[in-house]
Design a protein around this motif. Structure first.
Motif, short mmCIF file in Angstrom:
data_model
loop_
_atom_site.label_atom_id
_atom_site.label_comp_id
_atom_site.label_asym_id
_atom_site.label_seq_id
_atom_site.Cartn_x
_atom_site.Cartn_y
_atom_site.Cartn_z
N ASN A 181 2.97 8.70 4.03
CA ASN A 181 4.06 7.79 4.40
C ASN A 181 4.35 6.88 3.21
O ASN A 181 3.94 5.73 3.17
N LEU A 182 5.06 7.45 2.23
CA LEU A 182 5.31 6.68 1.02
C LEU A 182 6.32 5.56 1.24
O LEU A 182 6.29 4.58 0.51
N SER A 183 7.18 5.69 2.25
CA SER A 183 8.15 4.60 2.52
C SER A 183 7.40 3.29 2.70
O SER A 183 7.76 2.27 2.11
N GLU A 184 6.35 3.34 3.53
CA GLU A 184 5.56 2.11 3.80
C GLU A 184 4.88 1.62 2.53
O GLU A 184 4.91 0.44 2.21
N LYS A 185 4.29 2.58 1.80
CA LYS A 185 3.54 2.18 0.59
C LYS A 185 4.47 1.60 -0.47
O LYS A 185 4.14 0.62 -1.12
N ILE A 186 5.66 2.22 -0.63
CA ILE A 186 6.62 1.73 -1.64
C ILE A 186 7.11 0.33 -1.26
O ILE A 186 7.13 -0.59 -2.08
N THR A 187 7.49 0.18 0.03
CA THR A 187 8.02 -1.12 0.46
C THR A 187 6.95 -2.20 0.30
O THR A 187 7.24 -3.33 -0.11
N SER A 188 5.71 -1.84 0.61
CA SER A 188 4.63 -2.83 0.50
C SER A 188 4.39 -3.22 -0.96
O SER A 188 4.28 -4.41 -1.29
N ALA A 189 4.37 -2.23 -1.87
CA ALA A 189 4.15 -2.55 -3.29
C ALA A 189 5.30 -3.40 -3.84
O ALA A 189 5.07 -4.41 -4.54
N LEU A 190 6.53 -3.03 -3.50
CA LEU A 190 7.68 -3.79 -3.99
C LEU A 190 7.69 -5.20 -3.41
O LEU A 190 8.05 -6.18 -4.08
N GLY A 191 7.26 -5.30 -2.13
CA GLY A 191 7.19 -6.60 -1.46
C GLY A 191 6.17 -7.51 -2.14
O GLY A 191 6.41 -8.71 -2.30
#
Ligand code: KIV
Length: 267
Positions: free
Chosen positions: A235-245
């Protein structure tokens, strides 16, 4: 790198074929490193990369641009480039020119087109006659979404089942070296795979196809819509959003850049 002959050999040896989509330098690099047998620069890029609602607005220039970038990341993998909607539906001269551009400008090894009507069979023959390898695509062909009245599984009714089976046989006779089967009952995927000598690659076509294809963003959990046939491996959507956040929060809080990220005049 595989070629049209080695794909046939994989089928004869009952070795499953892996196809993945990729659209640019990083995705090409990752799918090659993962060991895919074949890459598809699909017109699904319209939905997963360009943000359109369907695949119909994708242009030949879009596919050429993305196929070239994909090739830079995957220089040792057989690449198939999709022919977009209306690039193989008019006269055969235009069809041949468009297919040739995908090879010459897009750095692809083969092209893919959708459908099995008589005019699609003529298009396959014309492209094969130019020595360009063709992958065909039957079943729930996304460029027919308006004609089908939505994304509906095809081949459930006896008449549709038989029509798709007959079209598959004509596609093989026309010289296509591979056939993608999308959104059809498993029984039909099995029957076509048994009756054809060319490899079948399934996406929502059951377990008995000679190989399987999935869309890069679906595998990685980065797409907006998830069909029943998709398995998300991450689930890269979650991981990407979390890193960018985290980056946003650290800049706001003055925590980034820290000591180790800055340059000094003297050590
Ligand atoms: O465009 C695409 O990615 C495709 C696959 C879904 C087979 O045609």
């Amino acid at each position: 790198m595989h070629n049209v002959k080695t794909f046939q050999r994989l089928k004869r040896k009952a070795e499953k074929i892996v196809m993945m989509t990729a659209y640019d330098y990083p995705s090409g690099k990752y799918v090659q490193a993962a060991g895919t047998d074949i890459i598809l620069v699909g017109d699904s890029l319209g939905m997963v990369v360009l943000g359109y609602e369907d695949t119909l607005k994708v242009t030949l220039d879009d596919i050429i641009h993305h196929a070239k970038a994909c090739r830079r990341g995957a220089n040792d993998t057989f690449i198939v480039a999709d022919m977009p909607f209306m690039t193989y539906h008019l006269d055969l001269e235009t069809t041949k020119k468009n297919a040739a551009r995908l090879i010459l400008e897009g750095d692809a090894n083969a092209v893919k087109l959708e459908g099995g009507s008589d005019s699609r069979i003529a298009a396959i023959k014309a492209i094969v006659d130019c020595e360009i390898p063709v992958v065909a695509h039957l079943g729930l062909t996304p460029q027919s979404v308006y004609a089908f009245g939505g994304y509906r599984v095809q081949g459930k009714k006896e008449s549709e089942f038989n029509k798709i089976l007959e079209q598959a046989k004509k596609i093989e006779a026309a010289g296509a070296f591979m056939l993608v089967l999308e959104g059809i009952p498993e029984e039909l995927g099995k029957k076509i795979s048994e009756e054809l000598k060319i490899p079948t690659i399934g996406i929502g076509a059951g377990r008995f196809c000679d190989g399987q294809v999935l869309v890069y963003h679906d595998i990685l959990g980065m797409s907006d819509l998830v069909a029943k046939f998709v398995k998300q491996y991450e689930n890269l959507s979650e991981k990407i959003t979390s890193a960018l956040g985290q980056f946003c929060n650290e800049v706001k809080a003055g925590d980034f850049p820290a000591e180790e990220h800055i340059y000094n005049r003297k050590k």
